[in-house]
Write an enzyme that holds these catalytic residues in place. Structure first.
Site, PDB file in Angstrom:
ATOM      1  N   ASN A  33       0.840  -1.211   0.000  1.00  0.00           N
ATOM      2  CA  ASN A  33       0.000   0.000   0.000  1.00  0.00           C
ATOM      3  C   ASN A  33       0.870   1.255   0.000  1.00  0.00           C
ATOM      4  O   ASN A  33       0.337   2.355   0.092  1.00  0.00           O
ATOM      5  CB  ASN A  33      -0.978   0.003   1.182  1.00  0.00           C
ATOM      6  CG  ASN A  33      -0.271   0.105   2.526  1.00  0.00           C
ATOM      7  OD1 ASN A  33       0.965   0.168   2.597  1.00  0.00           O
ATOM      8  ND2 ASN A  33      -1.046   0.133   3.602  1.00  0.00           N
ATOM      9  N   ASN A  36       5.027   2.928   3.463  1.00  0.00           N
ATOM     10  CA  ASN A  36       6.430   3.183   3.838  1.00  0.00           C
ATOM     11  C   ASN A  36       7.391   2.788   2.717  1.00  0.00           C
ATOM     12  O   ASN A  36       8.501   2.339   2.982  1.00  0.00           O
ATOM     13  CB  ASN A  36       6.779   2.412   5.122  1.00  0.00           C
ATOM     14  CG  ASN A  36       8.045   2.930   5.781  1.00  0.00           C
ATOM     15  OD1 ASN A  36       8.315   4.136   5.777  1.00  0.00           O
ATOM     16  ND2 ASN A  36       8.850   2.032   6.315  1.00  0.00           N
ATOM     17  N   SER A 125      11.004 -11.221  14.304  1.00  0.00           N
ATOM     18  CA  SER A 125      12.080 -10.336  14.749  1.00  0.00           C
ATOM     19  C   SER A 125      12.687 -10.845  16.047  1.00  0.00           C
ATOM     20  O   SER A 125      11.995 -11.481  16.858  1.00  0.00           O
ATOM     21  CB  SER A 125      11.469  -8.955  14.998  1.00  0.00           C
ATOM     22  OG  SER A 125      12.356  -8.144  15.722  1.00  0.00           O
ATOM     23  N   ALA A 126      13.940 -10.510  16.242  1.00  0.00           N
ATOM     24  CA  ALA A 126      14.595 -10.821  17.512  1.00  0.00           C
ATOM     25  C   ALA A 126      13.906 -10.122  18.677  1.00  0.00           C
ATOM     26  O   ALA A 126      14.119 -10.492  19.836  1.00  0.00           O
ATOM     27  CB  ALA A 126      16.056 -10.392  17.459  1.00  0.00           C
ATOM     28  N   TYR A 149       4.863  -2.835  19.219  1.00  0.00           N
ATOM     29  CA  TYR A 149       5.405  -3.441  17.987  1.00  0.00           C
ATOM     30  C   TYR A 149       5.855  -4.878  18.266  1.00  0.00           C
ATOM     31  O   TYR A 149       5.486  -5.813  17.552  1.00  0.00           O
ATOM     32  CB  TYR A 149       6.577  -2.621  17.437  1.00  0.00           C
ATOM     33  CG  TYR A 149       7.373  -3.377  16.395  1.00  0.00           C
ATOM     34  CD1 TYR A 149       6.849  -3.610  15.120  1.00  0.00           C
ATOM     35  CD2 TYR A 149       8.637  -3.899  16.686  1.00  0.00           C
ATOM     36  CE1 TYR A 149       7.559  -4.337  14.171  1.00  0.00           C
ATOM     37  CE2 TYR A 149       9.356  -4.624  15.742  1.00  0.00           C
ATOM     38  CZ  TYR A 149       8.813  -4.837  14.488  1.00  0.00           C
ATOM     39  OH  TYR A 149       9.527  -5.567  13.554  1.00  0.00           O
ATOM     40  N   LYS A 153       4.484  -8.790  16.933  1.00  0.00           N
ATOM     41  CA  LYS A 153       5.269  -9.894  16.338  1.00  0.00           C
ATOM     42  C   LYS A 153       5.043 -11.190  17.121  1.00  0.00           C
ATOM     43  O   LYS A 153       4.916 -12.265  16.530  1.00  0.00           O
ATOM     44  CB  LYS A 153       6.755  -9.533  16.303  1.00  0.00           C
ATOM     45  CG  LYS A 153       7.096  -8.454  15.283  1.00  0.00           C
ATOM     46  CD  LYS A 153       6.974  -8.958  13.851  1.00  0.00           C
ATOM     47  CE  LYS A 153       6.943  -7.827  12.845  1.00  0.00           C
ATOM     48  NZ  LYS A 153       6.727  -8.251  11.465  1.00  0.00           N
ATOM     49  N   PHE A 178      17.586 -10.476  13.036  1.00  0.00           N
ATOM     50  CA  PHE A 178      18.283  -9.644  14.009  1.00  0.00           C
ATOM     51  C   PHE A 178      18.327  -8.213  13.432  1.00  0.00           C
ATOM     52  O   PHE A 178      17.270  -7.667  13.172  1.00  0.00           O
ATOM     53  CB  PHE A 178      19.595 -10.309  14.445  1.00  0.00           C
ATOM     54  CG  PHE A 178      19.260 -11.369  15.484  1.00  0.00           C
ATOM     55  CD1 PHE A 178      18.546 -12.518  15.103  1.00  0.00           C
ATOM     56  CD2 PHE A 178      19.515 -11.174  16.818  1.00  0.00           C
ATOM     57  CE1 PHE A 178      18.119 -13.448  16.056  1.00  0.00           C
ATOM     58  CE2 PHE A 178      19.104 -12.103  17.773  1.00  0.00           C
ATOM     59  CZ  PHE A 178      18.408 -13.240  17.395  1.00  0.00           C
ATOM     60  N   ASN A 179      19.445  -7.585  13.229  1.00  0.00           N
ATOM     61  CA  ASN A 179      19.398  -6.175  12.808  1.00  0.00           C
ATOM     62  C   ASN A 179      19.803  -6.029  11.341  1.00  0.00           C
ATOM     63  O   ASN A 179      20.993  -5.956  11.031  1.00  0.00           O
ATOM     64  CB  ASN A 179      20.313  -5.334  13.703  1.00  0.00           C
ATOM     65  CG  ASN A 179      19.795  -5.237  15.126  1.00  0.00           C
ATOM     66  OD1 ASN A 179      19.594  -6.247  15.795  1.00  0.00           O
ATOM     67  ND2 ASN A 179      19.564  -4.032  15.596  1.00  0.00           N
ATOM     68  N   ARG A 231      24.776  -5.433  19.145  1.00  0.00           N
ATOM     69  CA  ARG A 231      23.709  -6.083  18.384  1.00  0.00           C
ATOM     70  C   ARG A 231      24.317  -6.969  17.312  1.00  0.00           C
ATOM     71  O   ARG A 231      25.490  -6.846  16.985  1.00  0.00           O
ATOM     72  CB  ARG A 231      22.831  -5.010  17.679  1.00  0.00           C
ATOM     73  CG  ARG A 231      22.070  -4.081  18.608  1.00  0.00           C
ATOM     74  CD  ARG A 231      20.949  -4.792  19.342  1.00  0.00           C
ATOM     75  NE  ARG A 231      20.161  -3.876  20.172  1.00  0.00           N
ATOM     76  CZ  ARG A 231      20.476  -3.535  21.425  1.00  0.00           C
ATOM     77  NH1 ARG A 231      21.562  -4.024  22.000  1.00  0.00           N
ATOM     78  NH2 ARG A 231      19.697  -2.718  22.110  1.00  0.00           N
ATOM     79  N   GLY A 294      14.183   1.198  27.377  1.00  0.00           N
ATOM     80  CA  GLY A 294      13.818  -0.085  26.761  1.00  0.00           C
ATOM     81  C   GLY A 294      14.975  -0.821  26.123  1.00  0.00           C
ATOM     82  O   GLY A 294      14.822  -1.976  25.720  1.00  0.00           O
ATOM     83  N   ASP A 295      16.148  -0.173  25.970  1.00  0.00           N
ATOM     84  CA  ASP A 295      17.293  -0.842  25.353  1.00  0.00           C
ATOM     85  C   ASP A 295      17.924  -1.862  26.286  1.00  0.00           C
ATOM     86  O   ASP A 295      17.925  -1.682  27.504  1.00  0.00           O
ATOM     87  CB  ASP A 295      18.380   0.179  24.971  1.00  0.00           C
ATOM     88  CG  ASP A 295      18.229   0.669  23.540  1.00  0.00           C
ATOM     89  OD1 ASP A 295      17.333   0.185  22.832  1.00  0.00           O
ATOM     90  OD2 ASP A 295      19.020   1.551  23.142  1.00  0.00           O
TER      91      ASP A 295
END
Ligand code: NAD
Ligand code: UFG
Length: 339
Positions: A33, A36, A125-126, A149, A153, A178-179, A231, A294-295
């Protein structure tokens, strides 16, 4: 050789996966759509592969239209990339995230059942390992989430597992990324987030081309090699190749599976900055800032199950990630805007 629908197919990881699918002889159909991404990515994929992929503008929430696409395009497998993915935004707009990501997955599964499509690869996602996991993360670790988010997941995975219990012919592959960083080495496709980047690598890239003044390094008092967060960065080329292996395993008639896609090698923020400076010849201005809420200190994959099931190991180094990110960013400072 299969017709494969990529929801969110014009996005960052979808576009790279489309290239690998074409190069492996499959026919990817990109459904998006464009909330993004840009439809212009299709021409870039054509420049790389010589094949212009079909792009369908559609929202995955439109189950009826999606069912029609699955039937008319003779789809054999879906790779479900379409999701909103910004952690901070998900805290501000939880309803949008649950609606798009969770209801979107329900819609995809519903359409698959109606159209008789039996194979799905999910972009997980990790983040599903939550904040209590101890690296290296193994696939059998308990799942949790610290933000909406991440919660979507966890829920998307659970919904697919539950549906697969009821529908005996459904086969799934959950890929826990992962990243993802880097870009196609041609510099023709890559990531260009809208607004201020949340993630480290896009932020570094934008500092390098002068779009942002300086990077804030979120914390230097973590129990890591140099005190900054570590990471598991994976080149998007390796990640994309992992999707081709996963879909091939499903289409060959194997059971459902869940695997990490990472290198297994932790890299700190400062190591990443230095690698990028080396690869680009640019100085990345940066300042130490407080920890980001949150990290966690350290997240990296146990990559052994992916090796065992898919014979997947990564090929690209951190220097390759930085070099290719720089080629993309320096040639497309405004993403696809100028294409
Ligand atoms: P992206 O935003 O570049 O791609 C997602 C695509 O989905 C975009 O093109 C967007 O327009 C589309 N989309 C979103 N909602 C849609 C809807 N309702 N209908 C149709 N299209 C829709 O992001 P990406 O980095 O390519 O991520 C792809 C997937 O991988 C996502 O599910 C994301 O959560 C997951 N993931 C990404 C990362 C990462 O760091 N990039 C890490 C782990 C997991
Ligand atoms: N960082 C900075 N400055 C920044 C951005 C990030 O120092 O401007 C640091 C973070 O503190 C962290 C590291 O760089 O130590 C990586 O941060 P990212 O935001 O790039 O990545 P995360 O691992 O925190 O999170 C990302 C996605 C999540 C996803 C997770 C695992 O944002 O959605 O990877 O896939 F769940």
């Amino acid at each position: 050789m299969a017709n494969i629908l990529l929801t969110g197919g014009t996005g960052y990881i979808g576009a790279h996966t489309a290239v690998f699918l074409i190069e492996s002889g499959h026919t990817p159909i990109l459904l998006d759509n464009f909330c993004n991404s840009s439809p212009k990515v299709a021409q870039r994929i054509e420049q790389i592969t010589g094949v212009l992929p079909k792009v369908i503008e559609m929202d995955v929430l439109d189950t009826t239209a999606l069912t029609e696409v699955l039937k008319t395009e003779h789809i054999e497998a879906i790779i479900h990339f379409a999701a909103l993915k910004a952690v901070g935004e998900s805290v501000e707009k939880p309803l949008a995230y649950y609606q798009n990501n969770v209801t979107g997955t329900l819609s995809v599964l519903d359409a698959m059942q109606r159209a008789g499509v039996h194979h799905i690869v999910l972009s997980s996602s990790a983040t599903v390992y939550g904040e209590k996991g101890v690296p290296p993360m193994r696939e059998d670790a308990p799942l949790s989430a610290t933000n909406p988010y991440g919660q979507t997941k966890v829920m998307m995975e659970q919904i697919i597992r539950d549906v697969a219990v009821a529908q005996k012919d459904l086969r799934y592959a959950m890929l826990r990324y992962f990243n993802p960083v880097g870009a196609h080495p041609s510099g023709l496709i890559g990531e260009h987030p809208r607004g201020i980047p949340n993630n480290l690598m896009p932020y570094i890239q934008q500092v390098a081309v002068g779009l942002r003044e300086r990077l804030s390094v979120f914390g230097n008092d973590y129990p890591t090699a140099d005190g900054t967060g570590e990471r598991d960065y994976i080149h998007v080329m390796d990640l994309a190749r992992g999707h081709v292996l996963a879909v091939a395993r499903l289409l060959a008639g194997n059971d459902s599976f869940t695997v990490n896609l990472g290198t297994g090698q932790p890299v700190t923020v400062l190591q990443m900055i230095h690698a990028f400076e080396q690869a680009s010849g640019q100085t990345i201005a940066h300042t130490i800032a407080p920890r980001r809420a949150g990290d966690v200190a350290s997240v990296y994959a146990d990559p052994n199950l992916a090796k065992q099931l898919l014979n997947f190991t990564t090929e690209y180094s951190v220097n390759d990630m930085c070099r290719d990110a720089w080629v993309w960013q320096s040639r497309n400072p405004n993403g696809y805007e100028d294409a």
